[in-house]
Design a protein around this motif. Structure first.
Motif, short mmCIF file in Angstrom:
data_model
loop_
_atom_site.label_atom_id
_atom_site.label_comp_id
_atom_site.label_asym_id
_atom_site.label_seq_id
_atom_site.Cartn_x
_atom_site.Cartn_y
_atom_site.Cartn_z
N SER A 36 3.05 -42.16 41.27
CA SER A 36 1.85 -42.92 40.87
C SER A 36 2.22 -44.19 40.14
CB SER A 36 0.96 -42.04 39.98
OG SER A 36 0.50 -40.92 40.67
N THR B 201 3.90 -38.19 38.93
CA THR B 201 3.62 -39.36 38.09
C THR B 201 4.58 -40.50 38.40
OG1 THR B 201 4.97 -38.45 36.29
CG2 THR B 201 2.61 -38.01 36.22
N VAL C 35 -4.39 -35.12 38.19
CA VAL C 35 -4.91 -36.39 37.69
C VAL C 35 -5.79 -37.00 38.78
CG1 VAL C 35 -4.34 -38.70 36.88
CG2 VAL C 35 -2.89 -36.76 36.24
N HIS C 36 -7.04 -37.28 38.45
CA HIS C 36 -7.95 -37.97 39.36
C HIS C 36 -8.08 -39.41 38.88
CE1 HIS C 36 -9.61 -34.63 41.83
NE2 HIS C 36 -9.07 -33.93 40.85
N HIS C 37 -7.59 -40.34 39.69
CA HIS C 37 -7.54 -41.73 39.27
C HIS C 37 -8.87 -42.46 39.43
CE1 HIS C 37 -3.18 -41.68 38.72
NE2 HIS C 37 -3.10 -40.96 39.81
N GLU C 38 -9.80 -41.85 40.13
CA GLU C 38 -11.14 -42.42 40.28
C GLU C 38 -12.17 -41.40 39.79
OE1 GLU C 38 -11.71 -45.45 41.18
OE2 GLU C 38 -9.64 -45.94 41.75
#
Length: 336
Positions: free
Chosen positions: A42, A39, A258-261
């Motif tokens: 990210s 994170t 975590v999938h950002h899309e």
């Protein structure tokens, strides 16, 4: 004091900031170790939690250290006591909008007994203690998966959380674990932690490899593997649709990454297979359990740490953490 602050996308700076002063219910921690989390990477890439902000953001939440200052109402902790910090609380939000662990000192508000600040014995190193937080994320995912002896599990991603997942799968008696990752050094760490097979999807056919490890067959004419639990820790978009396509009847897909899309999901196929989808976020109840296991020496965590850097080499450490081929958990250490 010195602190790492994020001023915008890929704009990390070592800033001079005021030393924290505890209120009556607070403590100040002198940092000893803090791990770099995905994170953190990210947040740095986008410039903040949700993007750039006018206010610089502190990073770092996987941390341990010693008590440097203490509020008048805090009677269960002592100066110079060795501690680990649970960063998740609305009053702190450490590394996620509040103060950060990449700093000389850290203010922890509302240091009530058994909530945010936990004493650690001399037998537990500061680096091991700092792994409590990411290991808690991994344990929560394994708890959500509901696996045990006899389970046939595929783990996608052998970064720090994926390695922790392997550790807890083995602790639960799961022996049939196949791990996929693009990094050869991470795959070797997965083998060291107990994976039955650790494979690079660039070099093998994932479906074929799982079929060879767990068995294969057909369902309604579809080719399937006999993997009963798929755990997604990679963040790669193709893992979820591929898992659904090869999954057998009554299998589980657990998503920790975590999938950002948005990711496409073939619910028609999933429905026919009566799959169970489970997501896993943070660690609502696992922090204490992990810390107790670490103190009791029930977890062999050394293979999780790939690099150690002193705080003055933070920028070099952050670049290493971004290199997934080279790194697993990158640990920042502080002079004491």
């Amino acid at each position: 004091m010195k602190a790492i602050m994020l001023h915008g996308p890929d704009d990390l700076r070592i800033d001079d900031v005021p030393d924290p002063v505890p209120g009556p219910n607070d403590v100040v921690i002198r940092l000893a170790a803090c791990g770099i989390c995905g994170t953190d990477l990210s947040f740095a890439a986008v410039g903040g939690m949700l993007g750039p902000s006018d206010t610089p953001m502190a990073l770092g939440h996987e941390l341990s250290g010693t008590i440097a200052a203490i509020g008048n109402n805090v009677t269960h902790l002592e100066l110079e006591q060795r501690v680990v910090v649970n960063p998740t609380s609305e009053s702190n939000m450490i590394g996620s909008g509040g103060a950060g662990g990449f700093a000389d000192f850290l203010l922890v508000r509302d240091a009530a007994p058994g909530e945010h600040v936990f004493p650690i014995p001399d037998s537990l190193s500061f680096e091991e203690a700092a792994l409590t937080e990411p290991l808690s994320v991994a344990l929560h995912g394994v708890n959500r998966a509901g696996v045990g002896p006899g389970s046939r599990v595929a783990v996608f991603g052998a970064g720090p959380i994926g390695l922790g997942v392997i550790l807890f799968l083995r602790q639960r008696g799961v022996e049939d674990i196949v791990v996929f990752d693009m990094s050869e050094q991470r795959l070797e760490r997965a083998r060291t932690l107990g994976a039955k097979a650790a494979l690079n999807p660039a070099n093998v056919d994932v479906r074929q490899s799982l079929g060879e490890a767990h068995g294969a067959g057909t369902l309604y004419g579809w080719p399937v593997v006999h993997t009963d639990t798929f755990i997604e820790v990679s963040g790669a978009a193709r893992v979820i649709p591929d898992a659904i396509a090869m999954a057998p009847l009554h299998s589980k897909l657990v998503v920790i990454a975590v999938h950002h899309e948005p990711v496409p999901v073939d619910f028609q196929t999933a429905l026919a297979k009566e799959m169970t989808f489970t997501t896993s976020l943070a660690y609502p109840t696992e922090f204490n359990d992990v810390l107790e296991s670490l103190i009791a020496r029930k977890l062999a965590v050394e293979p999780m740490i790939s690099h150690r850097y002193t705080f003055d080499r933070f920028m070099e450490a952050f670049a290493t953490a971004r290199d997934k081929e080279r790194s697993a958990k990158v640990m920042i250490t502080f002079p004491n």
